[in-house]
Design an enzyme around this catalytic site. Sequence first.
Site, PDB file in Angstrom:
ATOM      1  N   HIS A  93       5.897   5.967  -1.083  1.00 22.64           N
ATOM      2  CA  HIS A  93       6.336   4.814  -1.433  1.00 22.64           C
ATOM      3  C   HIS A  93       5.922   3.277  -1.506  1.00 22.64           C
ATOM      4  O   HIS A  93       4.084   3.290  -0.304  1.00 22.64           O
ATOM      5  CB  HIS A  93       7.419   3.905  -0.665  1.00 22.64           C
ATOM      6  CG  HIS A  93       8.063   4.598   0.900  1.00 22.64           C
ATOM      7  ND1 HIS A  93       7.546   5.160   1.552  1.00 22.64           N
ATOM      8  CD2 HIS A  93       7.300   3.298   1.328  1.00 22.64           C
ATOM      9  CE1 HIS A  93       7.431   5.332   2.934  1.00 22.64           C
ATOM     10  NE2 HIS A  93       7.254   3.946   2.693  1.00 22.64           N
ATOM     11  N   HIS A 121       0.807  -1.557  -0.115  1.00 21.82           N
ATOM     12  CA  HIS A 121       0.030   0.079   0.017  1.00 21.82           C
ATOM     13  C   HIS A 121       0.866   1.035  -0.277  1.00 21.82           C
ATOM     14  O   HIS A 121       2.156   1.162   0.117  1.00 21.82           O
ATOM     15  CB  HIS A 121      -1.109   0.167   1.260  1.00 21.82           C
ATOM     16  CG  HIS A 121      -0.001   0.345   2.896  1.00 21.82           C
ATOM     17  ND1 HIS A 121       0.012  -0.846   3.147  1.00 21.82           N
ATOM     18  CD2 HIS A 121       0.192   1.647   3.116  1.00 21.82           C
ATOM     19  CE1 HIS A 121       1.067  -0.488   4.420  1.00 21.82           C
ATOM     20  NE2 HIS A 121       0.685   0.653   4.376  1.00 21.82           N
TER      21      HIS A 121
END
Length: 237
Positions: A180, A92
């Site tokens: 990220h 995620h």
Amino acid sequence: MTHGPAQSSVLLPRLPVPDSVLNMFRDQEEEVTDDSTKHGGRVRNFPHERGNWATYIYLPCEIQEELLELLELLISHARRHAVSLTAMEEFHISLSQSVVLRYHWINPLVQSLKERVTSFYRFYSTASQVKVYTNQHKTRTFVGLEVLCGHAQLLELVSEVDKVMEEFGLPTFYKNPSFHISLAWCVGDLTDKLEGHFLQELQEIVDGFEDSAHLLRFHWDQIRCKCGNKFFSFPLR
């Protein structure tokens, strides 16, 4: 660095909840026994207390099977350098810090979040820059892929999520965030060992992987909020 909690007085949900209603939820609160042996020696960032629900907001990432093959190459390369990485169980992009939420604030916060984010359109991001991260307390180190395209849309989403957090007097997201997707982790702060030449080698593996440009392009069509063992999804337009 992180934002601190809102400096102004804490804003309560729009309608106060009577004590008689709050008492209805006491037997529904999550029961948690913290046992680090059950999660690889990871350390909980804040102690669990009855009625406190660990909460965070994120973009769920469905990755292709070929990307799992790339991840295994990265983990195998790390193993040859005596670094034991564990693949993430799910992938995620975070849109908030992990915060502590009282049970009776879950529904008001979820409703506020829904009002702010469901007008956003679906979008794509590319994440192909290998980077090393640690959590706030330096108890875990992560190898991740930094977002290079789609950063502006992510900042817009975080801005709306931050407004929800401020409404409830909760910490907002990090300043100048590096969005990220974490791929693997290890216990402790191994930043010095993983950065430099080792990180360059990991980047070369990613760059040389077949069809990496396609595999590292991600489509975001929903936002999720996890509160303890509860999940809430908000489809994007």
